[in-house]
Design a protein around this motif. Structure first.
Motif: not given
Length: 71
Positions: A38-43
């Protein structure tokens, strides 16, 4: 109800642990972690996985504290 809580506990714990293993081993546990996809959680993957583990432990405690008569 107890079965549903147990299943949710397992899913939350496995996703949390799998996500941490994915982060710490540079992607070896790719299938175990939906958080990494899920790219929303990057970092913030490690924090999200820690929250999933805590939520899974809380769900497990709720399963253990539920009434014995529930099926």
């Amino acid at each position: 109800m107890k079965t549903l809580l147990g299943i949710l506990c397992f899913i939350l714990l496995s996703q949390g642990v799998g996500g941490l293993l994915h982060e710490w081993t540079d992607g070896w546990f790719d299938l175990w972690s939906l958080v990494a996809r899920v790219s929303f959680f990057d970092g913030y993957e490690v924090y999200v996985c820690a929250v999933l583990i805590v939520a899974g432990l809380a769900m497990g405690a709720a399963t253990g504290a539920s009434k014995e008569g529930d099926a």
